[in-house]
Motif scaffolding. Structure first.
Motif, PDB file in Angstrom:
ATOM      1  N   GLN A  18     108.068  54.170  24.103  1.00 10.36           N
ATOM      2  CA  GLN A  18     108.903  53.898  22.932  1.00 10.36           C
ATOM      3  C   GLN A  18     110.112  54.830  22.872  1.00 10.36           C
ATOM      4  O   GLN A  18     111.215  54.401  22.555  1.00 10.36           O
ATOM      5  N   ASP A  22     113.941  53.582  23.025  1.00  8.51           N
ATOM      6  CA  ASP A  22     114.906  53.965  21.995  1.00  8.51           C
ATOM      7  C   ASP A  22     116.189  54.517  22.623  1.00  8.51           C
ATOM      8  O   ASP A  22     117.298  54.185  22.203  1.00  8.51           O
ATOM      9  N   GLU A  31     118.362  44.635  22.638  1.00  2.39           N
ATOM     10  CA  GLU A  31     117.493  44.500  21.469  1.00  2.39           C
ATOM     11  C   GLU A  31     116.045  44.880  21.798  1.00  2.39           C
ATOM     12  O   GLU A  31     115.528  44.471  22.849  1.00  2.39           O
ATOM     13  N   PRO A  32     115.371  45.613  20.912  1.00  4.50           N
ATOM     14  CA  PRO A  32     113.957  45.932  21.139  1.00  4.50           C
ATOM     15  C   PRO A  32     113.109  44.657  21.175  1.00  4.50           C
ATOM     16  O   PRO A  32     113.344  43.726  20.397  1.00  4.50           O
ATOM     17  N   HIS A  33     112.172  44.607  22.084  1.00  2.43           N
ATOM     18  CA  HIS A  33     111.253  43.469  22.161  1.00  2.43           C
ATOM     19  C   HIS A  33     110.233  43.613  21.032  1.00  2.43           C
ATOM     20  O   HIS A  33     109.686  44.700  20.826  1.00  2.43           O
ATOM     21  N   PRO A  34     109.943  42.537  20.301  1.00  6.15           N
ATOM     22  CA  PRO A  34     109.062  42.645  19.132  1.00  6.15           C
ATOM     23  C   PRO A  34     107.619  43.042  19.447  1.00  6.15           C
ATOM     24  O   PRO A  34     106.917  43.534  18.572  1.00  6.15           O
ATOM     25  N   ARG A  35     107.182  42.851  20.672  1.00  7.25           N
ATOM     26  CA  ARG A  35     105.794  43.216  21.000  1.00  7.25           C
ATOM     27  C   ARG A  35     105.682  44.573  21.683  1.00  7.25           C
ATOM     28  O   ARG A  35     104.656  44.882  22.281  1.00  7.25           O
ATOM     29  N   SER A  36     106.703  45.395  21.588  1.00 12.19           N
ATOM     30  CA  SER A  36     106.649  46.741  22.170  1.00 12.19           C
ATOM     31  C   SER A  36     105.588  47.565  21.457  1.00 12.19           C
ATOM     32  O   SER A  36     105.361  47.405  20.259  1.00 12.19           O
ATOM     33  N   ASP A  37     104.929  48.436  22.233  1.00 10.94           N
ATOM     34  CA  ASP A  37     103.932  49.328  21.647  1.00 10.94           C
ATOM     35  C   ASP A  37     103.925  50.646  22.401  1.00 10.94           C
ATOM     36  O   ASP A  37     104.818  50.898  23.205  1.00 10.94           O
ATOM     37  N   THR A  44     115.584  43.571  25.462  1.00 15.66           N
ATOM     38  CA  THR A  44     116.111  42.332  26.037  1.00 15.66           C
ATOM     39  C   THR A  44     117.616  42.252  25.814  1.00 15.66           C
ATOM     40  O   THR A  44     118.141  42.752  24.825  1.00 15.66           O
TER      41      THR A  44
END
Length: 122
Positions: A18, A22, A31-37, A44
């Motif tokens: 993460q 960032d 853009e940050p991928h929504p399923r990042s953990d 993307t």
């Protein structure tokens, strides 16, 4: 007919996905991928290119140009102004190795996880 491949993703090993996502989001505008953990984070670009960061236990950052922990790969980014881009990236947490083989043509920096990347002029 030769094989035709389209690059869809680049993934880098690191200790903190993460944090590295960032850094690159700020540097590229991806853009940050929504399923990042915490194990795998991604960014993307509008055209679908994916830049991923995967957590690796015992990660050893590259030591460029020293080959004791090889760079394995690096990214190149085209910019309009080398000095301005370098200053902004250093402020965001990038590092600048002493060894700079590009002279006025390019700069080598390292991301917060130690991966070398180059800045080149458009």
């Amino acid at each position: 007919m030769p094989l035709r491949m389209r690059l869809t993703a680049i993934t880098l090993d690191c200790a903190d996905p993460q944090a590295l996502a960032d850094f690159y989001a700020r540097a590229t505008g991806f853009e940050p991928h929504p399923r990042s953990d915490t194990e795998f984070a991604g960014l993307t670009r509008e055209d679908g290119l994916f830049l991923g960061f995967q957590r690796v236990e015992g990660y050893r950052p590259p030591r460029w140009p020293d080959g004791s922990a090889p760079q394995q790969s690096h990214l190149d980014f085209a910019v309009d102004d080398l000095d301005e881009a370098e200053a902004e990236l250093l402020e965001m947490g990038a590092g600048k190795p002493d060894h700079q083989p590009g002279g006025a043509r390019w700069r080598v920096l390292t991301d917060p996880a130690g991966h070398p990347f180059c800045l080149t002029l458009h």
